[in-house]
Design an enzyme around this catalytic site. Structure first.
Site, PDB file in Angstrom:
ATOM      1  N   LYS A  70       0.864  -1.186   0.000  1.00 18.06           N
ATOM      2  CA  LYS A  70       0.000   0.000   0.000  1.00 18.06           C
ATOM      3  C   LYS A  70       0.897   1.232   0.000  1.00 18.06           C
ATOM      4  O   LYS A  70       1.708   1.420   0.912  1.00 18.06           O
ATOM      5  CB  LYS A  70      -0.908   0.008   1.230  1.00 18.06           C
ATOM      6  CG  LYS A  70      -1.665   1.325   1.431  1.00 18.06           C
ATOM      7  CD  LYS A  70      -2.650   1.271   2.604  1.00 18.06           C
ATOM      8  CE  LYS A  70      -3.240   2.659   2.896  1.00 18.06           C
ATOM      9  NZ  LYS A  70      -4.205   2.647   4.013  1.00 18.06           N
TER      10      LYS A  70
ATOM     11  N   ASP B 210      -2.510  10.212   3.316  1.00 21.24           N
ATOM     12  CA  ASP B 210      -3.913   9.830   3.495  1.00 21.24           C
ATOM     13  C   ASP B 210      -4.642  10.887   4.305  1.00 21.24           C
ATOM     14  O   ASP B 210      -4.620  10.875   5.538  1.00 21.24           O
ATOM     15  CB  ASP B 210      -4.003   8.460   4.183  1.00 21.24           C
ATOM     16  CG  ASP B 210      -5.451   7.991   4.321  1.00 21.24           C
ATOM     17  OD1 ASP B 210      -6.337   8.616   3.697  1.00 21.24           O
ATOM     18  OD2 ASP B 210      -5.678   6.990   5.042  1.00 21.24           O
TER      19      ASP B 210
ATOM     20  N   LYS C 173     -10.268  13.043   7.373  1.00 22.58           N
ATOM     21  CA  LYS C 173      -9.881  12.714   8.741  1.00 22.58           C
ATOM     22  C   LYS C 173      -9.884  13.988   9.579  1.00 22.58           C
ATOM     23  O   LYS C 173      -9.484  15.044   9.095  1.00 22.58           O
ATOM     24  CB  LYS C 173      -8.450  12.143   8.762  1.00 22.58           C
ATOM     25  CG  LYS C 173      -8.307  10.733   8.262  1.00 22.58           C
ATOM     26  CD  LYS C 173      -6.853  10.276   8.385  1.00 22.58           C
ATOM     27  CE  LYS C 173      -6.624   8.944   7.715  1.00 22.58           C
ATOM     28  NZ  LYS C 173      -7.339   7.815   8.347  1.00 22.58           N
TER      29      LYS C 173
ATOM     30  N   ASP D 249       1.548   6.457   5.320  1.00 26.11           N
ATOM     31  CA  ASP D 249       0.593   5.498   4.757  1.00 26.11           C
ATOM     32  C   ASP D 249       1.132   4.793   3.505  1.00 26.11           C
ATOM     33  O   ASP D 249       0.408   4.032   2.857  1.00 26.11           O
ATOM     34  CB  ASP D 249      -0.738   6.210   4.466  1.00 26.11           C
ATOM     35  CG  ASP D 249      -1.941   5.319   4.697  1.00 26.11           C
ATOM     36  OD1 ASP D 249      -1.803   4.288   5.386  1.00 26.11           O
ATOM     37  OD2 ASP D 249      -3.019   5.650   4.165  1.00 26.11           O
TER      38      ASP D 249
ATOM     39  N   ASP E 298     -12.105   7.198   3.090  1.00 24.83           N
ATOM     40  CA  ASP E 298     -10.932   6.961   3.941  1.00 24.83           C
ATOM     41  C   ASP E 298     -10.560   5.473   3.989  1.00 24.83           C
ATOM     42  O   ASP E 298      -9.503   5.121   4.505  1.00 24.83           O
ATOM     43  CB  ASP E 298     -11.201   7.496   5.353  1.00 24.83           C
ATOM     44  CG  ASP E 298      -9.939   7.692   6.160  1.00 24.83           C
ATOM     45  OD1 ASP E 298      -8.830   7.640   5.565  1.00 24.83           O
ATOM     46  OD2 ASP E 298     -10.040   7.900   7.384  1.00 24.83           O
TER      47      ASP E 298
ATOM     48  N   GLU F 268      -9.351   3.761   1.673  1.00 20.18           N
ATOM     49  CA  GLU F 268      -8.761   3.830   0.336  1.00 20.18           C
ATOM     50  C   GLU F 268      -7.692   2.776   0.083  1.00 20.18           C
ATOM     51  O   GLU F 268      -7.470   2.374  -1.057  1.00 20.18           O
ATOM     52  CB  GLU F 268      -8.158   5.232   0.117  1.00 20.18           C
ATOM     53  CG  GLU F 268      -6.738   5.447   0.667  1.00 20.18           C
ATOM     54  CD  GLU F 268      -6.618   5.305   2.174  1.00 20.18           C
ATOM     55  OE1 GLU F 268      -7.633   5.474   2.853  1.00 20.18           O
ATOM     56  OE2 GLU F 268      -5.506   5.023   2.658  1.00 20.18           O
TER      57      GLU F 268
ATOM     58  N   ARG G 146      -7.548  -0.399   0.703  1.00 16.44           N
ATOM     59  CA  ARG G 146      -8.049  -1.653   0.125  1.00 16.44           C
ATOM     60  C   ARG G 146      -8.369  -1.484  -1.362  1.00 16.44           C
ATOM     61  O   ARG G 146      -8.348  -2.447  -2.113  1.00 16.44           O
ATOM     62  CB  ARG G 146      -9.260  -2.145   0.937  1.00 16.44           C
ATOM     63  CG  ARG G 146     -10.442  -1.219   0.935  1.00 16.44           C
ATOM     64  CD  ARG G 146     -11.407  -1.520   2.082  1.00 16.44           C
ATOM     65  NE  ARG G 146     -10.914  -1.024   3.370  1.00 16.44           N
ATOM     66  CZ  ARG G 146     -11.524  -1.213   4.538  1.00 16.44           C
ATOM     67  NH1 ARG G 146     -12.652  -1.899   4.590  1.00 16.44           N
ATOM     68  NH2 ARG G 146     -11.017  -0.722   5.657  1.00 16.44           N
TER      69      ARG G 146
HETATM   70  N1  BES Z   1      -4.345   4.682   6.651  1.00 24.18           N
HETATM   71  C1  BES Z   1      -5.487   4.414   7.432  1.00 24.18           C
HETATM   72  C2  BES Z   1      -5.241   3.423   8.569  1.00 24.18           C
HETATM   73  C3  BES Z   1      -4.268   3.840   9.635  1.00 24.18           C
HETATM   74  C4  BES Z   1      -4.729   4.318  10.852  1.00 24.18           C
HETATM   75  C5  BES Z   1      -2.906   3.687   9.462  1.00 24.18           C
HETATM   76  C6  BES Z   1      -3.827   4.675  11.844  1.00 24.18           C
HETATM   77  C7  BES Z   1      -2.003   4.041  10.461  1.00 24.18           C
HETATM   78  C8  BES Z   1      -2.471   4.533  11.650  1.00 24.18           C
HETATM   79  C9  BES Z   1      -6.588   3.840   6.553  1.00 24.18           C
HETATM   80  O1  BES Z   1      -6.605   4.270   5.240  1.00 24.18           O
HETATM   81  C10 BES Z   1      -7.907   4.240   7.137  1.00 24.18           C
HETATM   82  O2  BES Z   1      -8.184   5.396   7.170  1.00 24.18           O
HETATM   83  N2  BES Z   1      -8.697   3.258   7.554  1.00 24.18           N
HETATM   84  C11 BES Z   1      -9.981   3.497   8.121  1.00 24.18           C
HETATM   85  C12 BES Z   1     -10.963   2.535   7.502  1.00 24.18           C
HETATM   86  C13 BES Z   1     -12.399   2.813   7.838  1.00 24.18           C
HETATM   87  C14 BES Z   1     -12.837   4.104   7.211  1.00 24.18           C
HETATM   88  C15 BES Z   1     -13.248   1.669   7.343  1.00 24.18           C
HETATM   89  C16 BES Z   1      -9.866   3.281   9.623  1.00 24.18           C
HETATM   90  O3  BES Z   1      -9.156   2.374  10.049  1.00 24.18           O
HETATM   91  O4  BES Z   1     -10.470   4.053  10.372  1.00 24.18           O
HETATM   92 ZN    ZN Z   2      -4.792   4.824   4.499  1.00 26.85          ZN
HETATM   93 MN    MN Z   3      -7.628   6.102   4.980  1.00 29.77          MN
END
Ligand code: BES
Ligand code: ZN
Ligand code: MN
Length: 512
Positions: A274, A279, A286, A297, A356, A358, A360
């Site tokens: 990834k 992000d 966010k 990220d 967010d 993204e 996947r």
């Molecule tokens: N990049 C983030 C996940 C992340 C969180 C990485 C904290 C490192 C530290 C990812 O893209 C994300 O935002 N995931 C969301 C998914 C949700 C919207 C289904 C999450 O985990 O809140």
């Molecule tokens: Zn992310």
């Molecule tokens: Mn994200």
């Protein structure tokens, strides 16, 4: 990076800024570890007493400074705690050494040369101490612009320059195994530190095109095949996931395919990373407090990149293809909206309920592309979910797979190289939470078990019959707290060593 040598020199006559010795936690008092005999002798065999007087216990990571004994060329002895007496398995032993060497190397920042008189029982110990020194001495000061010193001497802008030189005392420079272990440690650590640099580089300097250009330079240097799909090629190829995530940014996305091949290889691996260079969350923005570290990220792509280059430098008899799914996730008038439907590279359609989620989406396209080449095993690495951080904390990555034996194998390999990991399930019942009334699947499901939901989403884009594992490094990829062991603040290089180990296992024909 710190220059390393295996040295047969005797401690007393060695010109160095410090001599590092190990001390373990005995039943009642500290015990001087093997390797420090000459130093102990110079204290009349009373080094343990001196350490005890100074309050040392031998606890893991403990540092005690003491003046070197009379007649020593080096002025300082640095005792580093190794914790409980050696007892557990080989991997645990190696990790203890790696951490101790890292702690010492970090404490010696600003020094020119140090001698490490730690227990070097075999080649594995040499590799562990070497990795600990090289990884522990790492510092990132590209963006520190402290005024240059008056004499214009080179100086780390961050304050102290990393330890310049380390001699591993008791090493055998003519021992082929020890020499190989040292060379391996240097190659892996150099690439891992490069991955850390990429993670630490802010997103205004590292966008998808910049990352791809760095991969191109590395491919040239190491004789790797590389293919970079830009936004035009991605459009032509139908990579709707990568394009959808990147379409809101002025810095367009890239898909990089980096291939290392060995003429005698009988196995092939595909690594997918990834690579979200930033992000922001996109339109599902966010909130402040959740975006300050999101330059990290792309840690999965950095790990994959480092592992492929390391495999090439080690000349492993295995074919390894790295796929870097690079995009910047930004909100704008052109950005993908919650409710939009993307047509993915696999042909499946995805309803984007949350922009967010993204990671996947970019991984799905890369997993499908990697699957088309029918690798013997496919592994993706991603800072994918906050849920995984809640589940496992900030130092342990989660491993999911479509094959129980392969998941166990990955967890075991992580353990062998000193990376904490834990197996996680892919519960079938969570799949229906991603049912979409409009498209084949939605990019979000139940909130509970969010890390597993993400894994189930990815599984839909793995080709039939392909052995696949997913490593969620959202916790350990970026260290927001203070440095520990050989892990610095910031980018850590998480999963690099596990991927390299997997390539080694595949090369040796031991991959089930
Ligand atoms: N990049 C983030 C996940 C992340 C969180 C990485 C904290 C490192 C530290 C990812 O893209 C994300 O935002 N995931 C969301 C998914 C949700 C919207 C289904 C999450 O985990 O809140
Ligand atoms: Zn992310
Ligand atoms: Mn994200």
């Amino acid at each position: 990076m710190t220059a390393l040598t295996l040295s047969t020199a005797a401690a007393p006559g060695l010109r160095a800024d410090a001599i590092v010795v190990g001390v373990t936690k005995g039943a009642k008092r500290p015990v001087v570890a093997q390797g420090a005999e000459a130093v102990d002798k110079a204290y009349d065999g009373k080094l343990a007493d001196v350490l005890e007087t100074l309050g040392a216990s031998g606890a893991e990571g403990e540092l005690t400074k003491l003046p070197a004994p009379a007649g020593f060329k080096a002025p300082l002895v640095l005792a580093v705690g190794l914790g409980d007496e050696p007892s557990k398995d080989a991997a645990h032993e190696a990790e203890t050494l790696r951490k101790a060497a890292g702690v010492a190397a970090r404490a010696l920042a600003g020094s020119k040369k140090a001698a490490f008189a730690l227990p070097l029982a075999d080649a594995d110990a040499v590799g562990a101490v070497a990795e600990g020194v090289l990884l522990g001495a790492y510092s990132f000061d590209t963006y520190k612009e402290t005024a240059a010193p008056a004499d214009n001497a080179p100086k780390a802008k961050n304050g102290k320059a990393p330890l310049a030189e380390a001699a591993l005392l008791g090493g055998k420079p003519r021992d082929k195994e020890q020499k190989a272990a040292l060379d391996r440690a240097v190659a892996v650590s150099e690439e891992l530190n490069r991955a850390r640099d990429l993670v630490n580089t802010p997103a205004n300097d590292l966008n998808p095109a910049a990352f791809a250009a760095i991969a191109q330079d590395a491919a040239k240097e190491h004789g790797l095949k590389i293919q970079v799909l830009d936004e035009k090629a991605l459009t032509k190829g139908g990579y709707g996931g990568i394009l959808g995530v990147g379409v809101g940014s002025v810095s367009p996305p890239r898909l990089v395919k980096l291939s290392y091949t060995h003429p005698k290889a009988s196995k092939s691996l595909a690594f997918v990373g990834k690579g979200i260079t930033y992000d922001s969350g996109g339109i599902s923005l966010k909130p402040a407090g959740h975006n300050e570290t999101m330059k990290c990220d792309m840690s999965g792509a950095a790990a994959v990149f480092a592992a492929v280059v390391a495999a090439a430098r080690l000349g492993l008899e295995v074919n390894v293809t790295g796929w870097l799914a690079l995009a910047e996730n930004m909100p704008s008038g052109s950005a993908v909206r919650p409710g939009d439907v993307l047509r993915m590279y696999s042909g499946k359609t995805v309803e984007v309920l949350n922009t967010d989620a993204e990671g996947r989406l970019v991984l799905a396209d890369a997993l499908w592309a990697a699957s088309a080449e029918k690798p013997d095993a496919l592994v993706d690495v991603a800072t994918l979910t906050g849920a995984m951080v809640l589940a496992l904390g900030s130092r342990t990555f989660g491993v999911m797979a479509n094959d129980d034996a392969f998941r166990s194998a990955v967890v075991e390999m992580a353990e062998e190289v000193g990376e904490p990991s834990w197996p996680m399930p892919l519960p079938e019942h969570l799949r229906k939470g991603m049912d979409s009334s409009t498209a084949d699947i939605a990019n979000m499901g139940e909130r509970m078990g969010g890390g597993l939901v993400a894994g189930l989403f990815l599984r839909e884009f793995v080709g039939d019959g392909i052995t696949w594992a997913h490593i969620d490094i959202a916790g350990p990829a970026f260290n927001e707290q203070g440095p520990f062991g050989y892990t610095p603040k910031g980018g850590t290089g998480s999963a690099v060593r596990t991927l390299v180990r997997l390539a080694e296992v595949a090369a040796s024909g031991d991959l089930a």
